[in-house]
Design a protein around this motif. Structure first.
Motif, short mmCIF file in Angstrom:
data_model
loop_
_atom_site.label_atom_id
_atom_site.label_comp_id
_atom_site.label_asym_id
_atom_site.label_seq_id
_atom_site.Cartn_x
_atom_site.Cartn_y
_atom_site.Cartn_z
N ASP A 1 58.29 -39.14 51.19
CA ASP A 1 57.14 -39.07 52.09
C ASP A 1 56.74 -37.62 52.35
OD1 ASP A 1 56.31 -41.72 53.10
OD2 ASP A 1 58.40 -41.86 53.75
N THR A 2 55.47 -37.31 52.12
CA THR A 2 54.94 -36.01 52.54
C THR A 2 54.61 -36.07 54.03
OG1 THR A 2 54.04 -35.58 50.35
CG2 THR A 2 53.14 -34.30 52.18
N ARG A 3 55.13 -35.12 54.78
CA ARG A 3 55.01 -35.13 56.23
C ARG A 3 53.85 -34.27 56.71
NH1 ARG A 3 59.56 -37.26 58.60
NH2 ARG A 3 61.24 -37.76 57.12
N SER B 1 51.08 -40.49 51.57
CA SER B 1 51.60 -39.91 50.34
C SER B 1 53.10 -40.16 50.27
CB SER B 1 51.26 -38.42 50.25
OG SER B 1 49.88 -38.26 50.02
N ARG B 2 53.46 -41.27 49.65
CA ARG B 2 54.85 -41.66 49.44
C ARG B 2 55.03 -41.93 47.96
NH1 ARG B 2 57.27 -46.51 52.91
NH2 ARG B 2 57.43 -44.78 54.42
N SER B 3 56.05 -41.32 47.36
CA SER B 3 56.29 -41.52 45.93
C SER B 3 57.78 -41.63 45.65
CB SER B 3 55.69 -40.37 45.12
OG SER B 3 56.47 -39.20 45.25
N SER B 4 58.09 -42.24 44.50
CA SER B 4 59.50 -42.35 44.11
C SER B 4 60.07 -41.01 43.69
CB SER B 4 59.66 -43.37 42.98
OG SER B 4 58.91 -43.02 41.83
N PHE C 1 51.35 -31.01 61.40
CA PHE C 1 51.02 -31.05 62.82
C PHE C 1 51.92 -32.02 63.58
CE2 PHE C 1 47.19 -29.45 60.86
CZ PHE C 1 46.73 -28.51 61.75
N ALA C 2 52.52 -32.97 62.87
CA ALA C 2 53.40 -33.97 63.48
C ALA C 2 54.33 -34.47 62.38
CB ALA C 2 52.59 -35.12 64.07
N PRO C 3 55.45 -33.79 62.14
CA PRO C 3 56.29 -34.11 60.98
C PRO C 3 56.90 -35.50 60.98
CG PRO C 3 56.73 -31.89 61.73
CD PRO C 3 55.85 -32.52 62.77
N THR C 4 56.76 -36.26 62.06
CA THR C 4 57.20 -37.65 62.04
C THR C 4 56.08 -38.58 61.59
OG1 THR C 4 56.63 -37.90 64.39
CG2 THR C 4 58.90 -37.28 63.86
N ALA C 5 54.93 -38.02 61.23
CA ALA C 5 53.78 -38.81 60.81
C ALA C 5 53.40 -38.47 59.37
CB ALA C 5 52.58 -38.56 61.72
N THR C 6 52.70 -39.37 58.73
CA THR C 6 52.28 -39.16 57.36
C THR C 6 51.19 -38.09 57.28
OG1 THR C 6 51.38 -40.22 55.37
CG2 THR C 6 50.54 -41.00 57.47
N SER C 7 51.10 -37.50 56.11
CA SER C 7 50.06 -36.51 55.82
C SER C 7 48.73 -37.15 55.44
CB SER C 7 50.51 -35.64 54.65
OG SER C 7 50.69 -36.45 53.48
N GLY C 8 48.72 -38.47 55.28
CA GLY C 8 47.57 -39.11 54.66
C GLY C 8 47.70 -39.06 53.15
N GLY C 9 46.78 -39.72 52.48
CA GLY C 9 46.87 -39.74 51.03
C GLY C 9 45.60 -40.25 50.41
N SER C 10 45.54 -40.30 49.12
CA SER C 10 46.70 -40.07 48.28
C SER C 10 46.94 -38.60 47.93
CB SER C 10 46.56 -40.88 46.98
OG SER C 10 45.41 -40.47 46.25
N LEU D 1 58.60 -30.73 54.59
CA LEU D 1 57.29 -31.37 54.47
C LEU D 1 57.14 -32.16 53.19
CD1 LEU D 1 55.05 -28.45 55.78
CD2 LEU D 1 55.76 -30.50 57.01
N ALA D 2 57.88 -31.81 52.14
CA ALA D 2 57.87 -32.55 50.87
C ALA D 2 56.47 -32.66 50.28
CB ALA D 2 58.48 -33.95 51.05
N ALA D 3 55.75 -31.54 50.29
CA ALA D 3 54.42 -31.51 49.70
C ALA D 3 54.46 -31.22 48.20
CB ALA D 3 53.55 -30.46 50.39
N MET D 4 55.49 -30.53 47.73
CA MET D 4 55.53 -30.07 46.35
C MET D 4 56.45 -30.93 45.49
SD MET D 4 53.44 -27.54 46.65
CE MET D 4 53.57 -26.92 44.98
#
Length: 452
Positions: free
Chosen positions: A142-144, A135-138, A147-156, A43-46
């Motif tokens: 991408d934070t996934r 939520s995409r950062s260097s 509910f749908a890991p092929t979609a964005t989590s929203g942001g920021s 998920l790349a949330a942290m």
């Protein structure tokens, strides 16, 4: 049906009864981070896990056993968007150039939560510099969406929302300039609070547009949002009028992903004795769009932040230095350079005058209809890919007016994505939002939970 009871209030009750503790809650969150954030569905949330989280949790449990009076967040695991300063930990804004940027102090808003007993589990991924509603950062990619890991989590504040939805922590602290708390809260089936502009200090927070920036919360229940707001704003929002007898106007002018979300919220409000009717449309010339305050304010504000917030040598000394180093998302190069260029005070003044006109128009709609709040969808779409969602202008109503807004879930769509609504109330009327939000929450039932 009532709200799903896996929130702060339920955790504190279980702690008081001796059924769990902070160490157990933190351990469970860390296990989920290990399983889900960089492995499994990734998920790349942290961006960073706090190495002392377990030790702090152990101290909280010991204090409780020793009979110390617990604070209102005693032992509660939280996550923090990585544009909010925490002493001893870098504040990166998701940018590789700021991976080691060490702030001078903890932001007062975060210090308030820690003083109330919260345990910081880690810092979360975000849209780099908070530029987009994905939520995409260097630093974190991408934070996934869980509910749908092929979609964005929203942001920021997407990493914060995903961390709360996926069980890494019970609540999160984020920021909202245009929709950065409410959009990811909506996309992840959570409660997102943008308070009245100025109600919570933004010292120690990376700026995007100071005229609309605010700190806010992402929680699992309306009650938790109220608890955290009371601490952050040093203001008790309880004790207001009951929902019965209130009036809510629906802004059907705002598109949404599924009209039945508004219908579900309206039905819940009706059941609580709230009068709900269609509100008049806003004048077309006041619909947010065109020149944006972020374009005018980010460059000077972020440059000042770089010059004052960090220990020398741990971060670029200025925004031009950051740009010259090139350690940021290359897709942001053009917009970053444009926002760093000299600004026009006249353009900024014109934008802020438009914000004032929008606020007056909203006040007229509320006054003429006798409404306590307005209701609409927080986003025109739900995410289907990692692309930046075209969410529309609904979140800008709160941002441009300075009024508080609350996004909360009302179920799921046919394809299983969370479906949410947003409530907007006049300045300093957070208590109204919590009262109406609780009525919707009680009527709509348990929040959606991702199957992970």
């Amino acid at each position: 049906m009532g709200a799903r009871r896996d929130d702060i209030q339920a955790f504190l009750a279980a702690c008081a009864a001796g059924r769990t503790g902070s160490v157990a809650a933190v351990a469970a969150g860390l296990a989920r981070i290990a399983a889900l954030d960089r492995a499994g569905v990734a998920l790349a949330a942290m961006l960073r896990v706090m190495p002392d989280a377990t030790d702090v949790a152990r101290d909280r449990d010991r204090a409780r056993r020793d009979g110390a009076a617990p604070g209102p967040l005693h032992g509660v695991p939280i996550v923090v968007k990585d544009n909010i300063d925490l002493l001893g930990t870098p504040t990166s804004s998701g940018c590789r150039a700021l991976a080691d940027a060490m702030p001078w102090r903890t932001a007062p808003a975060l210090a308030t939560l820690v003083d109330a007993g919260a345990v910081v589990v880690g810092k979360t991924n975000l849209s780099e510099f908070s530029f987009e509603i994905r939520s995409r950062s260097s630093l974190g990619g991408d934070t996934r969406n869980p509910f749908a890991p092929t979609a964005t989590s929203g942001g920021s504040s997407g990493g914060t929302a995903v961390a709360v939805a996926a069980g890494y922590a019970l609540a999160g602290l984020g920021t909202d300039t245009g929709g950065s708390i409410r959009v990811p809260a909506a996309y992840n089936g959570l409660v997102g609070l943008r308070p009245t502009w100025g109600a919570i200090a933004t010292d120690g927070v990376a700026p995007l547009a100071p005229s609309t920036d605010t700190v806010g919360t992402i929680t699992r229940s309306v009650a938790d949002a109220a608890t955290m707001f009371a601490l952050l704003a040093a203001r008790d929002p309880s004790g207001g009028r009951p929902a019965a007898g209130m009036r809510v106007g629906i802004l059907w002018q705002l598109p949404g992903p599924a009209p039945d979300g508004i219908d579900r919220a309206a039905a819940a409000l009706h059941a609580a004795g709230v009068a709900v009717e269609q509100a008049p449309d806003l004048p077309a010339d006041l619909i947010p769009g065109g020149d944006h305050i972020v374009d005018e304010e980010f460059g000077p504000a972020f440059d000042r932040y770089l010059r004052t917030a960090f220990h020398p040598g741990t971060a670029p000394a200025s925004l031009p230095d950051l740009i010259a180093g090139g350690h940021y998302l290359r897709e942001y190069d053009a917009v970053l350079r444009a926002r760093a260029a000299p600004r026009s005070p006249a353009v900024r003044a014109t934008i802020l005058q438009r914000h004032k006109a929008l606020r007056s128009a909203l006040a007229a709609i509320v006054a003429d209809g006798g409404y306590d709040a307005l209701l609409y969808a927080p986003s025109a779409v739900l995410p289907r890919s990692m692309d930046n969602p075209k969410g529309g202008w609904a979140p800008e109503l709160a941002a441009c007016s300075g009024w508080p807004a609350l996004a909360l879930p009302v179920g799921r769509t046919a394809r299983g994505m969370p479906l949410s609504v947003e409530l907007l109330a006049p300045a300093d009327e957070e208590a109204v939002l919590f009262t109406l939000g609780a009525a919707i929450e009680d009527g709509a039932g348990s929040r959606p939970v991702p199957d992970l």
